[in-house]
Write an enzyme that holds these catalytic residues in place. Structure first.
Site, PDB file in Angstrom:
ATOM      1  N   HIS A  21     102.796   9.961 -26.065  1.00  0.00           N
ATOM      2  CA  HIS A  21     102.732   8.826 -27.214  1.00  0.00           C
ATOM      3  C   HIS A  21     102.571   9.084 -28.879  1.00  0.00           C
ATOM      4  O   HIS A  21     102.331   8.331 -29.339  1.00  0.00           O
ATOM      5  CB  HIS A  21     101.585   7.830 -26.593  1.00  0.00           C
ATOM      6  N   LYS A  26     103.125  10.131 -32.676  1.00  0.00           N
ATOM      7  CA  LYS A  26     104.215   9.930 -33.525  1.00  0.00           C
ATOM      8  C   LYS A  26     103.903  10.853 -34.927  1.00  0.00           C
ATOM      9  O   LYS A  26     103.015  10.557 -35.368  1.00  0.00           O
ATOM     10  CB  LYS A  26     104.414   8.458 -33.832  1.00  0.00           C
ATOM     11  N   ASP A  31     108.860  19.585 -45.070  1.00  0.00           N
ATOM     12  CA  ASP A  31     108.717  20.817 -45.994  1.00  0.00           C
ATOM     13  C   ASP A  31     107.248  21.370 -45.611  1.00  0.00           C
ATOM     14  O   ASP A  31     106.972  22.209 -46.852  1.00  0.00           O
ATOM     15  CB  ASP A  31     109.000  20.701 -47.202  1.00  0.00           C
ATOM     16  N   HIS A  77     100.554  -4.687 -33.039  1.00  0.00           N
ATOM     17  CA  HIS A  77     100.559  -3.334 -32.378  1.00  0.00           C
ATOM     18  C   HIS A  77      99.626  -2.319 -32.870  1.00  0.00           C
ATOM     19  O   HIS A  77      99.745  -0.965 -32.541  1.00  0.00           O
ATOM     20  CB  HIS A  77     102.124  -2.785 -32.402  1.00  0.00           C
ATOM     21  N   LYS A 134      96.514   0.052 -33.917  1.00  0.00           N
ATOM     22  CA  LYS A 134      95.505   0.886 -33.134  1.00  0.00           C
ATOM     23  C   LYS A 134      94.326   1.511 -33.951  1.00  0.00           C
ATOM     24  O   LYS A 134      94.642   2.553 -34.680  1.00  0.00           O
ATOM     25  CB  LYS A 134      96.212   2.209 -32.637  1.00  0.00           C
ATOM     26  N   ASP A 183      80.391   0.460 -38.001  1.00  0.00           N
ATOM     27  CA  ASP A 183      79.454   0.221 -39.027  1.00  0.00           C
ATOM     28  C   ASP A 183      79.964   0.367 -40.446  1.00  0.00           C
ATOM     29  O   ASP A 183      79.036   0.707 -41.341  1.00  0.00           O
ATOM     30  CB  ASP A 183      78.481   1.148 -38.982  1.00  0.00           C
TER      31      ASP A 183
END
Length: 400
Positions: A146, A148, A153, A318, A320, A325
């Protein structure tokens, strides 16, 4: 033997096989996984919450590549936008740039052989990660890559929640606008992303690459302290438990799928009882069957303890993320669900810079303004079919 007994015996045999396959496969996976994480590193970051802006920048940087392009995505679609992405990779390969593209076997199932052959004919090195493997066919079908990650370079890295497809640039009427968080990274941690890509590449590509042989220019330190942590096989649960247990004032969680493990939900409840302010942001609309219903039992528990829950209404959420704190924030590829915790290969970036955390919190605050509160009364409205779906979702929650 009567036919019904044969059917029952076959069903029982399949159930036993699934159980043994999954249990033994998971045991082997946990035994093989070696925990690894970076020390505190310093880099510079651009944060993209919109796909159009992200991919305008991303595709431009791909076109500017001079030495190599290394890319790992969970999902690459077979649509017009994906063809634009492929065409850039093919052009760069023909120019002599080393191009490697690694995509998840299940997530990118729409990438068909003709497209792969075209990529390879122009010099693009292509491989599927996390193919279904014997002997644990069912377990290996559930362990998805999962992550990405992109490296250009050896100087520029990308990491976050966006994949390659029309929905990510707001061309899906149901899911637009798509809200997510993606990072563009420069500084001393880019070589780590390079190594992480090559670890995954070497596991599945036919031609392995010596990590030390890859061109990585010297990178100057940036200004933002952070840490990269790749996870799989349950290690993410340990990280999240540590953050929750050490919270002093507040926890903010942004996720498309709020389906925590038993340990995590219990720790969140304990945190709420000791006075920690807990805020959860989830989508109002859903992109997968049953994931919303699977989240309801956990959201009820949190609402009963005084947590605030917001449903994002301005498109599909979508993202994440976690903020603890106002001192630490987490942006990466992992959802706050059992699949990301126990099954998927993920990678997250933890930030320890107060200015960056505040900058990100301002973005998250905007998302909360584009949301509406969810209440216990909303969740407890009588709904027979909804209750049936919740029951099914609860039984399947590990795999959603």
């Amino acid at each position: 033997m009567n036919f019904p007994y044969i059917v029952i015996a076959l069903i029982l045999l399949i159930i036993v096989w699934f159980y043994l396959d999954f249990t033994l496969g998971r045991k082997k996976h946990r035994a093989l996984f070696q925990k690894r994480e970076t020390p505190i590193l310093y880099g510079n970051f651009e944060l993209f919450p919109h796909g159009k802006e992200l991919f305008a920048d991303y595709l431009h940087e791909l076109k500017m590549a001079r030495h190599h392009i290394h890319i790992l995505f969970y999902i690459v679609r077979d649509d017009q936008f994906s063809q634009q992405f492929f065409n850039i990779l093919k052009t760069k390969a023909q120019e002599g740039v080393e191009v490697r593209l690694l995509v998840d076997r299940i997530g990118s199932y729409k990438v068909k052989k003709p497209a792969i052959n075209e990529l390879r004919e122009t010099g693009v090195q292509f491989a599927f990660s996390n193919r279904i493997k014997f002997p644990f066919l069912f377990y290996s079908s559930q362990v998805r890559n999962h992550r990405k990650i992109s490296i250009i370079d050896g100087k520029i890295g990308y990491l976050g929640g966006f994949n390659v497809g029309k929905e990510y640039i707001d061309q899906d009427p149901k899911l637009s606008p798509w809200r997510d968080y993606h990072l563009k990274i420069t500084g001393e941690s880019v070589p780590f992303l390079q190594r992480e890509f090559l670890i995954d590449w070497n596991e599945y590509a036919s031609a392995n690459v010596e990590v030390d042989s890859v061109y990585v220019p010297v990178q100057l330190k940036g200004s933002v302290p952070h840490q990269f942590v790749p996870t799989e096989a349950g290690f993410l649960e340990e990280k999240y438990l540590h953050f929750i247990q050490n919270a002093k004032k507040s926890i903010i969680i942004g996720t498309p799928y709020f389906i925590p493990s038993k340990k995590l939900i219990n720790e969140l409840i304990l945190s709420a009882k000791r006075g920690i302010k807990i805020t959860i942001v989830v989508p109002y609309i859903t992109d997968h069957m049953l994931v919303q219903e699977a989240s309801y039992r956990y959201l009820r528990l949190m609402l009963k303890e005084g947590a605030q829950v917001f449903q994002y209404r301005n498109g599909f959420y979508h993202a994440k993320s976690i903020i603890i704190d106002d001192q630490l924030c987490d942006i990466g590829t992992a959802n706050f669900d059992k699949r990301s915790i126990f099954l998927n290969k993920e990678i997250n970036c933890y930030f320890y810079d107060l200015d960056f955390v505040q900058r990100f919190k301002d973005i998250l605050r905007k998302d909360i303004l584009d949301s509406k509160p969810l209440t216990l009364a909303d969740l407890n409205k009588p709904n027979f079919f909804g209750s049936v779906k919740e029951g099914i979702a609860g039984a399947l929650s590990f795999f959603l």
